[in-house]
Scaffold this active site. Sequence first.
Site, PDB file in Angstrom:
ATOM      1  N   GLY A  10       0.839  -1.198   0.000  1.00 18.44           N
ATOM      2  CA  GLY A  10       0.000   0.000   0.000  1.00 18.44           C
ATOM      3  C   GLY A  10       0.875   1.250   0.000  1.00 18.44           C
ATOM      4  O   GLY A  10       2.110   1.185  -0.074  1.00 18.44           O
ATOM      5  N   TYR A 123     -15.790   2.954   8.747  1.00 18.50           N
ATOM      6  CA  TYR A 123     -14.320   2.820   8.676  1.00 18.50           C
ATOM      7  C   TYR A 123     -13.711   3.253  10.002  1.00 18.50           C
ATOM      8  O   TYR A 123     -12.883   2.534  10.588  1.00 18.50           O
ATOM      9  CB  TYR A 123     -13.799   3.693   7.528  1.00 18.50           C
ATOM     10  N   TRP A 148      -5.053  11.864   5.937  1.00 17.81           N
ATOM     11  CA  TRP A 148      -5.041  12.214   4.502  1.00 17.81           C
ATOM     12  C   TRP A 148      -3.712  11.850   3.833  1.00 17.81           C
ATOM     13  O   TRP A 148      -2.945  12.723   3.399  1.00 17.81           O
ATOM     14  CB  TRP A 148      -5.350  13.699   4.324  1.00 17.81           C
TER      15      TRP A 148
END
Length: 288
Positions: A10, A123, A148
């Site tokens: 990721g 989430y 973010w």
Amino acid sequence: MRILITGANGQLGRSLQRALASHEIINLGHAELDVSDPECIDQWMNQEKPNVVIHCAALTDTNLCERAPASARAVNGIGTHNVARSCAISGARLVAISTNEVFDGVKASPYVEDDRPNPLNAYAVSKFDGESLASAAHRDTLIVRASWLYGRGYVNFNEKVLVAARDGRPLSFVTDEIATPTATDDLAVAIRELLERDAPAGIYHLSNNGEASRYDWAVEILRLAGLADTQVASVTMAELRATGYAGAMKPAYSVLANTRAAALDIRLRDWREALAAYFAHRPAMADG
Ligand SMILES: NC(=O)c1ccc[n+]([C@@H]2O[C@H](COP(=O)([O-])OP(=O)(O)OC[C@H]3O[C@@H](n4cnc5c(N)ncnc54)[C@H](OP(=O)(O)O)[C@@H]3O)[C@@H](O)[C@H]2O)c1
């Protein structure tokens, strides 16, 4: 240190692979390790015997989590517990990555590490479950909350804004969702510093410095990409929902205050400086 990374392919996982190159690292992508499978985790831990695990694996699509809260809990909640339990058995330190979204956003100043979470969406509920379950299962757990994220070679917010602009699609972004864009390369270095300074277990807030709305972030992306003339509309979250948008509820203000890592002299630079660095190196980054 011998460091095992979950979710290694990721955004943050890739940055950690670079930041930790001076250590022994074991990179496990989703194909090698599914964190919802406790036996698989134990097998890797027995085989590799890491002294640190950095747990990045997660379901990060907030709208998908909203539609499938059981999957969110299975990966972000129970999956994090599975990793923590295995670390407790083996004695490895755990760094579990969490999110600014654990907060409800009603505070008007940056959230410190001891502020009380009150997640608004599925989430965030699953990530807060993961935090709580991990800390209960394993004393030597560092919870690192960030906000973010964008990383190299990935379809992140920066790249989505640029693609939409280049396709000539109308652009509009909210002005009343405020947090801090954070470069995963900066976050990865800060995590390495936490480990190298043997930081005590507990919660750490690590984001780039400063604050921005989604609108501010998008405008800065376009400026840095030489597309400052692009028309960008501003909307409020209420206006967006009135048009039928039904995405996950977001905290209005979830800026993270770094107090605990700063006490160890670990600080991240301003978000605009980090974003400029991303764009300065972007051609090379596009290849990952
Ligand atoms: N992205 C953000 O803005 C943000 C903000 C704050 C905190 N965080 C947190 O920071 C951490 C890293 O985020 P990121 O942006 O690097 O996420 P990412 O790019 O979405 O990477 C997450 C990785 O986890 C893998 N994964 C998903 N389910 C898994 C499972 N069951 N077992 C093992 N691996 C699994 C994914 O693989 P596949 O894609 O192959 O499924 C993906 O490679 C996460 O804990 C996230 O919650 C993210």
